[in-house]
Enzyme design. Structure first.
Site, PDB file in Angstrom:
ATOM      1  N   GLU A   1      14.585   1.358  -0.625  1.00  0.00           N
ATOM      2  CA  GLU A   1      15.731   0.688  -1.243  1.00  0.00           C
ATOM      3  C   GLU A   1      15.408   0.137  -2.630  1.00  0.00           C
ATOM      4  O   GLU A   1      16.244   0.190  -3.529  1.00  0.00           O
ATOM      5  CB  GLU A   1      16.220  -0.473  -0.367  1.00  0.00           C
ATOM      6  CG  GLU A   1      16.063  -0.259   1.112  1.00  0.00           C
ATOM      7  CD  GLU A   1      17.260   0.362   1.788  1.00  0.00           C
ATOM      8  OE1 GLU A   1      18.329   0.488   1.164  1.00  0.00           O
ATOM      9  OE2 GLU A   1      17.127   0.719   2.977  1.00  0.00           O
TER      10      GLU A   1
ATOM     11  N   ASN B   1       1.329   7.577   0.386  1.00  0.00           N
ATOM     12  CA  ASN B   1       1.347   8.924  -0.163  1.00  0.00           C
ATOM     13  C   ASN B   1       2.072   8.849  -1.505  1.00  0.00           C
ATOM     14  O   ASN B   1       3.291   8.680  -1.547  1.00  0.00           O
ATOM     15  CB  ASN B   1       2.083   9.850   0.820  1.00  0.00           C
ATOM     16  CG  ASN B   1       2.089  11.297   0.364  1.00  0.00           C
ATOM     17  OD1 ASN B   1       2.221  11.596  -0.822  1.00  0.00           O
ATOM     18  ND2 ASN B   1       1.941  12.202   1.316  1.00  0.00           N
TER      19      ASN B   1
ATOM     20  N   ARG C   1       0.853  -1.194   0.000  1.00  0.00           N
ATOM     21  CA  ARG C   1       0.000   0.000   0.000  1.00  0.00           C
ATOM     22  C   ARG C   1       0.889   1.245   0.000  1.00  0.00           C
ATOM     23  O   ARG C   1       1.838   1.339   0.783  1.00  0.00           O
ATOM     24  CB  ARG C   1      -0.883   0.013   1.241  1.00  0.00           C
ATOM     25  CG  ARG C   1      -1.890   1.157   1.244  1.00  0.00           C
ATOM     26  CD  ARG C   1      -2.459   1.381   2.617  1.00  0.00           C
ATOM     27  NE  ARG C   1      -3.279   0.264   3.066  1.00  0.00           N
ATOM     28  CZ  ARG C   1      -4.574   0.129   2.780  1.00  0.00           C
ATOM     29  NH1 ARG C   1      -5.184   1.026   2.070  1.00  0.00           N
ATOM     30  NH2 ARG C   1      -5.237  -0.891   3.252  1.00  0.00           N
TER      31      ARG C   1
HETATM   32 MO1  MOS Z   1      19.256   2.431   4.227  1.00  0.00          MO
HETATM   33  S1  MOS Z   1      21.065   1.988   3.336  1.00  0.00           S
HETATM   34  O1  MOS Z   1      18.968   1.081   5.248  1.00  0.00           O
HETATM   35  O2  MOS Z   1      19.521   3.899   5.012  1.00  0.00           O
END
Ligand code: MOS
Length: 731
Positions: free
Chosen positions: A698, A625, A622
């Site tokens: 990430e 924003n 989800r």
């Molecule tokens: Mo991220 S590299 O877990 O800030």
């Protein structure tokens, strides 16, 4: 609480609640805190990579104008190393005369001004007894550690699978050392009151800094307060408690005054970790029709001498495809280098670069479309455990991403697409990130003015945490977002995990949600026996919240404003706590997925590569924003462009000295390098937490580098297997 009950505020998204404060310069960053009688610190760093400090002559430094103290291993107090060394950081500084790496902090100067401290730092004369440093991954003297992260994965028989494949690739990819380089210089300001320490710090985890400093200095944790309401970017550099943070606290204790240190840009390369370089050999075998028969992925990367950091370099390889024969493993080589750390999609970003380029090479060998090869080997269940995914929309990522990108226009032959005099390449890659969800706590209060105050110790390093937590709280309390105030980045607030591993939104969002629901319950408790309340005797399940009121559905007259309840009962405010737990074993496997598509234009005469378009199709569960999440994906894509084409931290092979520690020499992607970036979210709410989110920090960067590198192959017919892809390599 099921996901269906919460969060109708999702969608285009609230503007950043801290945006105005930031553009007005009113958001205090760690370097902004000034304190009465503030003194300033400067660091002295080792100029050799290995050996011993034979002598320190600080006479001139001590006599220099404004100098208050010179602290070295000769006069520093003994400090304890915090347990759980990983998040706690490297061993405490100034505890011995050994030099473990170039740039090691060997002294700290405290002076009246920052300039006086820096000037005095240059006067400290250090004599070294040099040793031959270990700097090369291939150095036979270096200790090698297998499976340091405990994430090596084996299944079936990879060797046998490779031997029996009809088609195979055996390729080695390398990625360079890269440095986080947030724009905000890391800063720390500290002062002591007896055994109580207050510290402003550029950190991604105030609760962790508090614990680490309490152990390091042997003081009660309850007296340590760590503040980081705003952090000017971090990208993982703020996940550990670095030596300079300890040194600032030590300096403040020594001179009995507040002390501040702002790292220089050069020190940002040597003091707060980096993404370690890798060498990765990938072997993939397949049947003639492209069913994967075996994957063997072996990565090698450096580790520091007295540190246990290891990343999940080959983890993504074990997860992405249905393949019964697999060996995915990492070897670390202990060298005279500073501690590496998590950086922007740690592990997966470089690991999946190698895997996904090798998959592209295999597709080419097979004469198969790269998307088709991925779909043919789609992991319907987790390929290692055989358990179902909690949620996985990677197929939709491939399909919708390809559609949006116009992948069907791609002609398979390299050098077959042109735009004017330029070669055009289309490339794609899969992305995966295994997010972390750690326990988190939050507290919510609501007063007679109808304003809620919700807080948790975790940080917002620029990702939008203030904003999305405001949304979660507003939704759970039935308040307009403007009536919710968020407190973050203060270790006196309820403990929170690191803002890292793409896990904080799930963890803190769940805790904030729980605290706010508990707060509604607290209001119901107050009116439980109240004959004047229409909510008398109601439980949470009987009521709805909205417009600052609690109501019984279907009975519009049966509602009360929070403030009215407080007034009638003579209360100023009510508060409640909420917590989220470490992710439970639900019998399902979590995962964040994406497909990345890139177009490049390559000048055939000059070797110049331009990324002209990127489409990122992302399954992040989800999306709370769309605006801030899109911003995350754009930011990660920009980092991915830098990772692929520009960023490389170069160390002198003889001394380990970083040769390009400035923005003049370490190139990051700037506006002119950044093309149109198109972001599509395709996921469904994930059942692993009550708010249904996975996290996107990430997965934003993972897969960008291989998509671009594969596009470069498609444009030029050249496989560049070493990042960054440079003009020199293409000519
Ligand atoms: Mo991220 S590299 O877990 O800030």
């Amino acid at each position: 609480m099921t996901t269906a009950e919460v969060l109708s505020l999702v969608g285009p998204g609230l503007d950043r609640v801290d945006g105005r404060q930031k553009v007005a310069g009113a958001a205090p960053y760690p370097g902004d805190f000034s304190l009465p009688h503030l003194a300033h610190a400067a660091l002295v760093q080792a100029t050799v990579a290995a050996g011993r400090i034979r002598s320190i002559d600080a006479t001139a430094a001590r006599a220099a104008p404004g100098v208050l103290a010179v602290i070295t291993h000769e006069n520093a107090p003994r400090l304890a190393r915090a347990p759980g060394a990983l998040t706690m950081g490297p061993p405490p500084p100034l505890q011995h005369d050994r030099v473990l790496h170039h740039g090691q902090h060997v002294a700290v100067i405290v002076a009246e001004t920052a300039e006086q401290a820096a000037a005095a730092a240059r006067l400290v004369e250090i004599g070294y007894e040099q040793a031959q440093p270990l700097l090369d991954l291939g150095d036979p003297r270096a200790e090698r550690i297998d499976n340091g992260a405990g994430r090596d994965v084996q299944r079936g028989d990879a060797a046998a699978g490779l031997a029996s494949s009809a088609v195979a690739v055996d390729v080695t990819y390398t990625t360079p050392t890269q440095t986080h380089n947030p724009l905000g210089l890391f800063a720390t300001a500290a002062y002591w009151d007896g055994d109580a320490l207050t510290i402003h710090d550029s950190t991604q985890g105030p609760s962790f800094v508090r614990r680490a400093l309490a152990v390091t200095f042997g003081v009660p944790e309850s007296g340590v307060r760590v503040l980081a309401p705003f952090v000017g970017g971090a990208f993982g550099a703020g996940l550990r408690v670095w030596e300079h943070v300890v040194l600032v606290a030590l300096a403040a204790r020594t001179v009995a005054r507040p002390v501040r240190l702002v790292l220089t840009r050069a020190q940002m390369f040597s003091s707060i970790g980096y993404r370690p370089r890798t060498v990765q050999r990938v072997r993939i075998g397949a049947t003639g029709t492209g069913e994967l028969a075996a994957i063997d992925h072996h990565g090698t990367e450096p580790a520091a001498l007295e540190d246990s950091y290891a990343e999940s370099l080959t983890r993504g390889t074990s997860v992405l495809y249905a393949c019964g024969n697999l060996s995915a493993r990492t070897t670390q080589v202990r060298l005279n280098v500073a501690c590496p750390t998590w950086m922007r999609g740690p592990g997966e970003a470089p690991g999946i670069f190698a895997l996904e380029c090798a998959m592209d090479e295999l597709a080419w060998e097979l004469g198969q479309d790269p998307v088709e090869l991925r779909l043919r080997n789609y992991a319907e269940v987790h390929p290692q455990t055989g358990r179902p995914w909690a949620s996985k929309a990677l197929r939709a990522c491939y399909e919708q991403g390809a559609e949006r990108f116009g992948w069907s226009r791609r002609t398979a032959q390299p050098r077959s697409m042109r735009a004017g005099g330029l070669l055009v390449g289309y490339g794609m890659a899969s992305a995966y990130y295994g997010y972390v969800q750690a326990p988190c706590q939050a507290r919510a209060s609501l007063g007679r003015d109808g304003i809620a105050f919700v807080r948790s110790a975790g940080t917002d390093i620029g990702t939008g945490t203030y904003t999305v937590m405001t949304q979660v709280a507003a939704e759970a309390l039935g308040l307009p977002p403007g009536q919710v105030r968020l407190g973050l980045g203060d270790s006196d607030m309820p403990p929170a995990p690191l803002q890292g591993g793409s896990g904080l939104t799930a963890a803190m969002g769940s805790a904030v949600h729980a605290a706010c629901r508990q707060l509604v319950q607290a209001f119901l408790d107050v009116v439980a026996d109240d004959p004047d309340s229409p909510l008398r005797g109601c439980g949470l399940a009987d009521v709805r919240v909205g417009d600052g009121r609690i109501s019984r559905p279907g009975e519009p007259a049966s509602s009360e404003a929070y403030g009215a309840i407080l007034s009638r009962h003579g209360l100023d405010e009510l508060s409640a706590d909420g917590a989220s737990a470490r992710r439970e074993d639900t019998g399902m496997e979590p995962g964040i997925f994406a497909a990345k598509f890139a177009e490049v234009h390559v000048d055939p005469d000059l070797g110049l590569v331009r990324v002209t378009r990127v489409v990122a199709a992302v399954d992040g569960g989800r999306i709370l924003n769309e605006k801030t999440a899109t911003s995350q994906i754009i930011g990660g894509t920009v980092g991915g462009i830098g990772m692929t084409l520009l960023e490389e931290t170069v160390a002198d092979p003889g001394t380990g000295r970083i040769a390009n520690a400035s923005f003049g020499d370490y190139l990051v992607a700037v506006n002119a390098d950044v093309p149109d970036i198109d972001v599509i979210f395709v996921g469904e709410p994930d059942p692993m937490n009550p708010i249904g989110v996975k996290g996107v920090g990430e997965v934003a960067i993972v897969g960008v580098a291989p998509a671009i590198a594969n596009a470069v192959f498609h444009a030029t017919g050249r496989r560049i297997r070493s990042l960054p892809i440079s003009i020199e390599q293409l000519l």
